[in-house]
Design an enzyme around this catalytic site. Structure first.
Site, PDB file in Angstrom:
ATOM      1  N   CYS A 263       0.789  -1.239   0.000  1.00  0.00           N
ATOM      2  CA  CYS A 263       0.000   0.000   0.000  1.00  0.00           C
ATOM      3  C   CYS A 263       0.822   1.291   0.000  1.00  0.00           C
ATOM      4  CB  CYS A 263      -0.949  -0.007   1.196  1.00  0.00           C
ATOM      5  SG  CYS A 263      -2.232  -1.267   1.028  1.00  0.00           S
ATOM      6  N   LYS A 266       2.833   2.430  -3.302  1.00  0.00           N
ATOM      7  CA  LYS A 266       2.017   2.762  -4.484  1.00  0.00           C
ATOM      8  C   LYS A 266       1.030   3.887  -4.178  1.00  0.00           C
ATOM      9  CE  LYS A 266      -1.834  -0.545  -4.181  1.00  0.00           C
ATOM     10  NZ  LYS A 266      -2.909   0.417  -3.940  1.00  0.00           N
TER      11      LYS A 266
END
Ligand code: NAD
Length: 440
Positions: A263, A266
């Site tokens: 998570c 990105k």
């Protein structure tokens, strides 16, 4: 109530299993036939503590099932969750929404009766509106609302996070959709979980703002750790000293090799991209992403330094390759930068991870994979702890010294105490801590 979960990965499988535990009938769909076949046989394709029992119990109770057939499950559902991946795209850091939009097109064609289409994937602001447009275009007769319900669970603690979340964010703009979502989360109302209803855009942005803030906190303490090393301060004391201030808080102030995972890397890049496009750049987040990237790359040099400036021809033991403990997820793990850099510098790498080796093998060529931490350390010139799995927290240091060629440890997760390790006869380095504490 019946729901369909499109995408049975970390988020889809955990959310599906937890909703079924709440009493909802859940069908989890995936286009990966092998994954669905394994789930139907009772195998869990990912490592997540407690998930096997939760899935087994709810399958047995008849509330949870798995399929590759999207149309039937969607047609019978009152709410359809989209939980497919949104990785970084090929250019510019933006999120690749092709999986979301492909799934939505399939869902649109299969809708029957009023259905709430819920985006659980992390998606940039504006995606919910585009999903509405796609459904309307592909199936003009469809009776639906689009909702944004971003997920905040952490791998390794995912079930507890889903069942007892700090809050639930729901971007739902019609009374009908809000009612369906209230019904789905009614168990959480009973335990007084804050549930915030917002617009689509607000819900979408809240997810990115949350992750960017946490990534910033980690990066901040990492830079303070570097400063501590230069001036002889102890980053753990600094973190405690600032964390006790209620405005700052104690969590996410543990220094390390840089954040990784599925998570933060990105999502920070995607937020930067969204903000630049909107003409309101988030320069703090741009800097955070840049610093973290460079930090992960620089970590190999700490191991090289511990080997007197060269690892050529030397054996490096790596303990832990996943981005954090209690998961087998390798996405953007610091090991993916550190291990190849060591191999390129001429090191022989022997590695062990309790759960991540199957995922890691195709991603890390040239590594000798071992059956235990001690096997990885056998004959090693240096050992580096990259992931703080519990089983690395209580190594028998006498056994470690016997196994290794030289007692040298680089502890990138600050698992051990510098004083204890020095007393045990190790050349020990960690992140942001002096070897001696005051009075020691
Ligand atoms: P994942 O890669 O583990 O799972 C995605 C799944 O979707 C895969 O199994 C894939 O085969 C399936 N899929 C893709 N297209 C499909 C389609 N058209 N039909 C059916 N199945 C399809 O991804 P993940 O880690 O679960 O992440 C999903 C989303 O949730 C992402 O947007 C991510 O950012 C977000 N999220 C992840 C976490 C986390 O900790 N992993 C936490 C919060 C939010």
């Amino acid at each position: 109530m019946r729901i369909a979960m499109v995408g049975t990965g970390y988020v889809g499988l955990v959310s599906g299993a937890c909703f079924s535990e709440f009493g909802t009938e859940v069908v989890c769909i995936d286009k990966d036939a092998d994954k669905i076949a394994r789930l139907e046989k009772g195998e869990i394709p990912i490592f997540e503590p407690g998930l096997d029992v939760l899935v087994a119990n709810n399958r047995k109770a008849g509330r949870l099932s798995f399929t590759t057939e999207l149309a039937k499950a969607v047609g019978e559902a009152e709410a359809v969750f989209i939980a497919v991946g949104t990785p970084t795209g090929r250019t510019g850091g933006e999120a690749d929404l092709s999986y979301v939009y492909d799934a939505v097109r399939e869902v649109a064609a299969a809708l029957k009766g009023y259905t709430v289409v819920v985006n659980k994937s992390t998606v940039p602001v504006g995606t919910g509106r585009e999903v509405e447009r796609i459904i309307r275009e592909s199936n003009p007769q469809a009776d639906f609302d689009v909702v944004s319900n971003p997920e905040f669970l952490r791998e390794g603690a995912a079930i507890n996070d889903f069942m007892r979340p700090d809050r639930v964010i729901i971007g739902a703009e019609t009374e009908r959709a809000q009612e369906v979502m209230r019904e789905l989360y009614r168990v959480l109302y009973l335990i007084e979980t804050p549930i915030l209803f917002t617009t689509l855009e607000t819900a979408e942005l809240t997810k990115y703002a949350g992750n960017a803030f946490l990534a910033t906190k980690i990066t901040f303490i990492n830079e303070i750790a570097d400063l501590c090393e230069k001036v002889g301060a102890d980053v753990h004391d600094v973190a405690r000293g600032i964390g006790l201030d209620g405005r700052i808080g104690r969590k996410f102030l543990h220094p390390g090799p840089g954040y990784g995972g599925s998570c933060f890397p990105k999502d920070t890049l995607a937020l930067v991209h969204t903000a630049q496009k909107a003409g309101a750049p988030v320069r703090i987040v741009e800097t955070v992403a840049d610093i973290n990237d460079k930090r992960k790359k620089a970590m190999a040099s700490r191991i090289v330094e511990a080997c007197d400036g060269s690892v050529a021809g030397k054996t490096v033991a790596i303990l832990g390759v996943t981005f954090k403990p209690n998961t087998d997820d390798m996405r953007d793990a610091p090991s993916l930068e550190i291990v190849p850099a060591l191999i390129a510098a001429g090191a022989k790498v022997q590695a062990f991870d309790p759960e991540g080796m199957e995922q890691a093998k195709p991603m890390l060529a040239g590594v000798q994979w071992c059956g235990s931490a001690y096997e990885a350390m056998t004959g090693a010139d240096v050992v580096a702890i990259l992931t703080e799995w519990n089983e690395f927290r209580a190594l028998d240091m006498e056994r470690v010294k016997e196994a290794m060629k030289a007692p040298v440890m680089v502890d990138l997760r600050n698992v051990y105490s510098p004083a204890d390790m020095t007393a045990a006869g190790f050349r020990y380095s960690s992140v942001g801590r002096p070897l001696k504490r005051p009075g020691a």
